[in-house]
Design an enzyme around this catalytic site. Structure first.
Site, PDB file in Angstrom:
ATOM      1  N   ASN A  11     -15.497  50.106  50.698  1.00 44.89           N
ATOM      2  CA  ASN A  11     -15.251  49.062  49.709  1.00 44.89           C
ATOM      3  C   ASN A  11     -13.737  48.983  49.536  1.00 44.89           C
ATOM      4  O   ASN A  11     -13.131  49.815  48.870  1.00 44.89           O
ATOM      5  CB  ASN A  11     -15.944  49.439  48.395  1.00 44.89           C
ATOM      6  CG  ASN A  11     -15.791  48.358  47.338  1.00 44.89           C
ATOM      7  OD1 ASN A  11     -15.057  47.384  47.528  1.00 44.89           O
ATOM      8  ND2 ASN A  11     -16.470  48.548  46.223  1.00 44.89           N
ATOM      9  N   ARG A  95     -18.314  46.312  52.323  1.00 38.51           N
ATOM     10  CA  ARG A  95     -18.619  45.391  51.235  1.00 38.51           C
ATOM     11  C   ARG A  95     -17.658  44.205  51.354  1.00 38.51           C
ATOM     12  O   ARG A  95     -16.436  44.386  51.392  1.00 38.51           O
ATOM     13  CB  ARG A  95     -18.415  46.082  49.894  1.00 38.51           C
ATOM     14  CG  ARG A  95     -18.633  45.122  48.768  1.00 38.51           C
ATOM     15  CD  ARG A  95     -18.152  45.660  47.457  1.00 38.51           C
ATOM     16  NE  ARG A  95     -18.391  44.678  46.420  1.00 38.51           N
ATOM     17  CZ  ARG A  95     -17.679  44.576  45.312  1.00 38.51           C
ATOM     18  NH1 ARG A  95     -16.689  45.393  45.099  1.00 38.51           N
ATOM     19  NH2 ARG A  95     -17.958  43.659  44.431  1.00 38.51           N
ATOM     20  N   HIS A 184     -22.448  40.519  42.618  1.00 39.80           N
ATOM     21  CA  HIS A 184     -23.247  41.728  42.380  1.00 39.80           C
ATOM     22  C   HIS A 184     -24.595  41.648  43.116  1.00 39.80           C
ATOM     23  O   HIS A 184     -25.550  42.313  42.728  1.00 39.80           O
ATOM     24  CB  HIS A 184     -23.579  41.933  40.882  1.00 39.80           C
ATOM     25  CG  HIS A 184     -22.403  42.210  39.999  1.00 39.80           C
ATOM     26  ND1 HIS A 184     -22.298  41.667  38.735  1.00 39.80           N
ATOM     27  CD2 HIS A 184     -21.314  42.979  40.161  1.00 39.80           C
ATOM     28  CE1 HIS A 184     -21.183  42.081  38.167  1.00 39.80           C
ATOM     29  NE2 HIS A 184     -20.558  42.882  39.026  1.00 39.80           N
ATOM     30  N   GLY A 214     -21.851  46.154  33.710  1.00 38.67           N
ATOM     31  CA  GLY A 214     -20.751  47.104  33.954  1.00 38.67           C
ATOM     32  C   GLY A 214     -19.493  46.527  33.345  1.00 38.67           C
ATOM     33  O   GLY A 214     -19.555  45.828  32.340  1.00 38.67           O
ATOM     34  N   ASN A 215     -18.356  46.816  33.967  1.00 40.08           N
ATOM     35  CA  ASN A 215     -17.124  46.152  33.545  1.00 40.08           C
ATOM     36  C   ASN A 215     -17.233  44.669  33.824  1.00 40.08           C
ATOM     37  O   ASN A 215     -16.914  43.837  32.991  1.00 40.08           O
ATOM     38  CB  ASN A 215     -15.947  46.714  34.335  1.00 40.08           C
ATOM     39  CG  ASN A 215     -15.144  47.659  33.504  1.00 40.08           C
ATOM     40  OD1 ASN A 215     -14.965  47.428  32.312  1.00 40.08           O
ATOM     41  ND2 ASN A 215     -14.681  48.720  34.123  1.00 40.08           N
ATOM     42  N   ARG A 245     -13.274  39.822  30.899  1.00 36.21           N
ATOM     43  CA  ARG A 245     -13.489  38.416  31.290  1.00 36.21           C
ATOM     44  C   ARG A 245     -14.292  37.679  30.222  1.00 36.21           C
ATOM     45  O   ARG A 245     -15.238  38.233  29.661  1.00 36.21           O
ATOM     46  CB  ARG A 245     -14.253  38.335  32.614  1.00 36.21           C
ATOM     47  CG  ARG A 245     -13.410  38.694  33.803  1.00 36.21           C
ATOM     48  CD  ARG A 245     -14.250  38.690  35.069  1.00 36.21           C
ATOM     49  NE  ARG A 245     -14.130  39.967  35.742  1.00 36.21           N
ATOM     50  CZ  ARG A 245     -14.969  40.414  36.674  1.00 36.21           C
ATOM     51  NH1 ARG A 245     -16.007  39.679  37.039  1.00 36.21           N
ATOM     52  NH2 ARG A 245     -14.777  41.585  37.228  1.00 36.21           N
ATOM     53  N   PHE A 289     -16.760  50.239  26.552  1.00 34.26           N
ATOM     54  CA  PHE A 289     -17.778  50.269  25.494  1.00 34.26           C
ATOM     55  C   PHE A 289     -17.846  51.597  24.755  1.00 34.26           C
ATOM     56  O   PHE A 289     -18.334  51.653  23.637  1.00 34.26           O
ATOM     57  CB  PHE A 289     -19.150  49.887  26.063  1.00 34.26           C
ATOM     58  CG  PHE A 289     -19.323  48.402  26.146  1.00 34.26           C
ATOM     59  CD1 PHE A 289     -18.788  47.691  27.205  1.00 34.26           C
ATOM     60  CD2 PHE A 289     -19.976  47.707  25.151  1.00 34.26           C
ATOM     61  CE1 PHE A 289     -18.915  46.309  27.279  1.00 34.26           C
ATOM     62  CE2 PHE A 289     -20.120  46.326  25.209  1.00 34.26           C
ATOM     63  CZ  PHE A 289     -19.583  45.624  26.272  1.00 34.26           C
ATOM     64  N   ARG A 290     -17.373  52.665  25.398  1.00 32.70           N
ATOM     65  CA  ARG A 290     -17.385  53.941  24.677  1.00 32.70           C
ATOM     66  C   ARG A 290     -16.423  53.879  23.492  1.00 32.70           C
ATOM     67  O   ARG A 290     -16.734  54.335  22.392  1.00 32.70           O
ATOM     68  CB  ARG A 290     -17.014  55.094  25.615  1.00 32.70           C
ATOM     69  CG  ARG A 290     -18.178  55.511  26.488  1.00 32.70           C
ATOM     70  CD  ARG A 290     -17.747  56.334  27.643  1.00 32.70           C
ATOM     71  NE  ARG A 290     -17.047  55.505  28.635  1.00 32.70           N
ATOM     72  CZ  ARG A 290     -16.937  55.813  29.919  1.00 32.70           C
ATOM     73  NH1 ARG A 290     -17.427  56.949  30.365  1.00 32.70           N
ATOM     74  NH2 ARG A 290     -16.310  55.027  30.758  1.00 32.70           N
ATOM     75  N   GLY A 338     -25.588  49.282  31.150  1.00 28.21           N
ATOM     76  CA  GLY A 338     -27.042  49.166  31.262  1.00 28.21           C
ATOM     77  C   GLY A 338     -27.705  50.522  31.465  1.00 28.21           C
ATOM     78  O   GLY A 338     -28.806  50.771  30.976  1.00 28.21           O
ATOM     79  N   GLU A 389     -25.071  50.685  44.850  1.00 27.43           N
ATOM     80  CA  GLU A 389     -24.620  49.655  45.786  1.00 27.43           C
ATOM     81  C   GLU A 389     -24.272  50.239  47.153  1.00 27.43           C
ATOM     82  O   GLU A 389     -24.526  49.621  48.182  1.00 27.43           O
ATOM     83  CB  GLU A 389     -23.436  48.894  45.183  1.00 27.43           C
ATOM     84  CG  GLU A 389     -23.909  47.983  44.043  1.00 27.43           C
ATOM     85  CD  GLU A 389     -22.798  47.461  43.152  1.00 27.43           C
ATOM     86  OE1 GLU A 389     -22.399  46.320  43.347  1.00 27.43           O
ATOM     87  OE2 GLU A 389     -22.337  48.193  42.250  1.00 27.43           O
TER      88      GLU A 389
END
Ligand code: ADP
Length: 401
Positions: A11, A95, A184, A214-215, A245, A289-290, A338, A389
């Protein structure tokens, strides 16, 4: 006959390169790592062989060719290597972010495929050129190894026209391919397939909504094994609120902010990509998010607003996709939030009660494993399905070679 080989999954970003070496038979990760700051001062390779200590190799990587050379050296090293020679790497899966309308599945890379990926760069200027550099660097270091391109957009190519067209002058689609593509895809494909397995059914007989949170974040509607709609659009900016975003906004805001703040369109676009989302909503507190969870628990109103707005948007998309598919059997949560974040999952599930969803609050607290979190009487099966992934790319690579 089942052929077994090691697949190197790559990737490649503009200054970084992530890799995993996967045994196709056991699907075990033999080693993984990350080359960072390629072409920049202070480049370094972090290599993690399975069952051994992580090694940090600080070495100059003026370009991606050198990065790939160092990755191969690490993989074949006497001490921290996991294979004895390059011959033990049977294929490379790359990827690639944008496959446009051309690529509906993974393909073996030849000169023509490379040309197509290059042509698609105008749709993904930050990603496709970097992915191509990764392909060229691997080709230079392993000229005889087959290479496969696995596209983020491919899984979504089954969307019907009514789902992918924007209500713009039709010639923009014809001339410039302005349409929704979705991203994704590798994750939505992997998770929807695995979700069906977890209830012992065939994906072809189910209506599944996958929430990849995710991010970057996107939702997809997978009906009878095919994607029929997804929330990201021509670029990964559309749809859900993300870390930085904006997701969906009124397009007229762009001109308005340009005028008010004296910014160019490019500058506002950068704001929408990098300074918006929960980072923007939380008044620049954090995109993670943490941090937001902690701040919200401490009473921070901006953090609470960011979490509320985020969950509300996810729930609205789930509602829309239930309508699009005329029903839902499974809702699956995946990716960083998630898989791990209680507040987000609980916040979304609160809205789902209306559809007759009953979740087990204790199970909603569990992190990072395949788990059905709804009760037997729930109208829809809600589950957590960790995405993978890299494994999906390795499997698709194997199918092609
Ligand atoms: P990316 O799109 O960069 O791959 P990830 O899938 O890793 O992103 O998701 C990152 C998000 O997941 C972050 O907002 C992070 O806070 C959240 N997350 C990861 N682990 C946890 C955790 N244990 N608890 C709560 N949130 C988590």
């Amino acid at each position: 006959m089942v052929i077994s080989m090691n697949v190197l999954v790559i990737n490649c970003g503009s200054s970084s390169l992530k890799y995993q070496l996967i045994d196709s038979e056991t699907e075990a990760v033999l080693a993984k790592g990350l080359a960072e700051r390629i072409g920049i001062e202070g480049s370094c390779l972090t290599h993690q062989p399975a069952g051994k200590d992580k090694v940090r190799i600080e070495a100059a990587m003026p370009d991606h060719n050198e990065a790939v050379r160092l990755v191969i050296e690490a993989l074949t090293d006497q001490e921290h290597g996991v294979v004895s020679s390059l011959a033990e790497i049977g294929a490379v899966g790359h990827r690639v972010v944008h496959g446009g309308e051309k690529f509906t599945k993974a393909v073996l890379i030849d000169d023509e495929v490379k040309k197509d990926i290059e042509e698609l760069s105008s749709l993904a200027p930050l990603h496709n050129p970097a992915n191509l550099i990764g392909i060229d660097s691997c080709k230079a270091n392993m000229p005889d190894t087959p290479m496969v391109a696995v596209f983020d957009t491919a899984f979504h190519q089954t969307m019907p026209k009514k789902a992918y067209m924007y209500a713009l002058p039709y010639e923009y689609y014809e001339k410039y391919k302005v349409r929704r593509y979705g991203f994704h895809g590798t994750s939505h494909d992997f998770v929807s397939k695995h979700a069906a397995e977890l209830v012992g059914k065939d994906r072809k007989d189910l209506k599944i909504i996958v929430c990849h949170l995710g991010n970057g974040a996107s939702v997809s509607a997978v009906k009878n094994g095919e994607c029929v709609d997804t929330s990201m659009g021509m670029t990964p900016l559309e749809g859900l609120i993300m870390g930085t975003r904006s997701g969906d906004i009124d397009p007229a805001i762009i001109e308005y902010i340009c005028k008010k703040e004296g910014l160019t369109v490019e500058e506002v676009n950068a704001v929408l990509n990098k300074k918006s989302g929960v980072l923007g909503l939380s008044n620049h507190l954090s995109s993670d998010f943490r941090d937001l969870d902690e701040a919200a628990q401490g009473g921070n109103e901006y953090a609470k607003l960011a979490l509320d707005t985020y969950c509300y948007r996810v729930a609205k998309y789930i509602g829309a996709y239930a309508m699009a598919m005329q029903g839902v059997d499974i809702i699956a949560f995946t990716a960083g939030c998630g898989e791990n974040n209680y507040a987000v999952r609980a916040g979304v599930c609160e809205y789902l009660k209306y559809l007759g969803v009953v979740v087990n609050d204790e199970k909603l607290h569990i992190r990072g494993e395949d788990l059905i979190v709804s009760e037997p009487e729930s109208s829809i099966t809600v589950m957590i399905v960790p995405t993978n992934e890299e494994l999906s790319i390795a499997r698709q690579t194997m199918e092609v070679v």
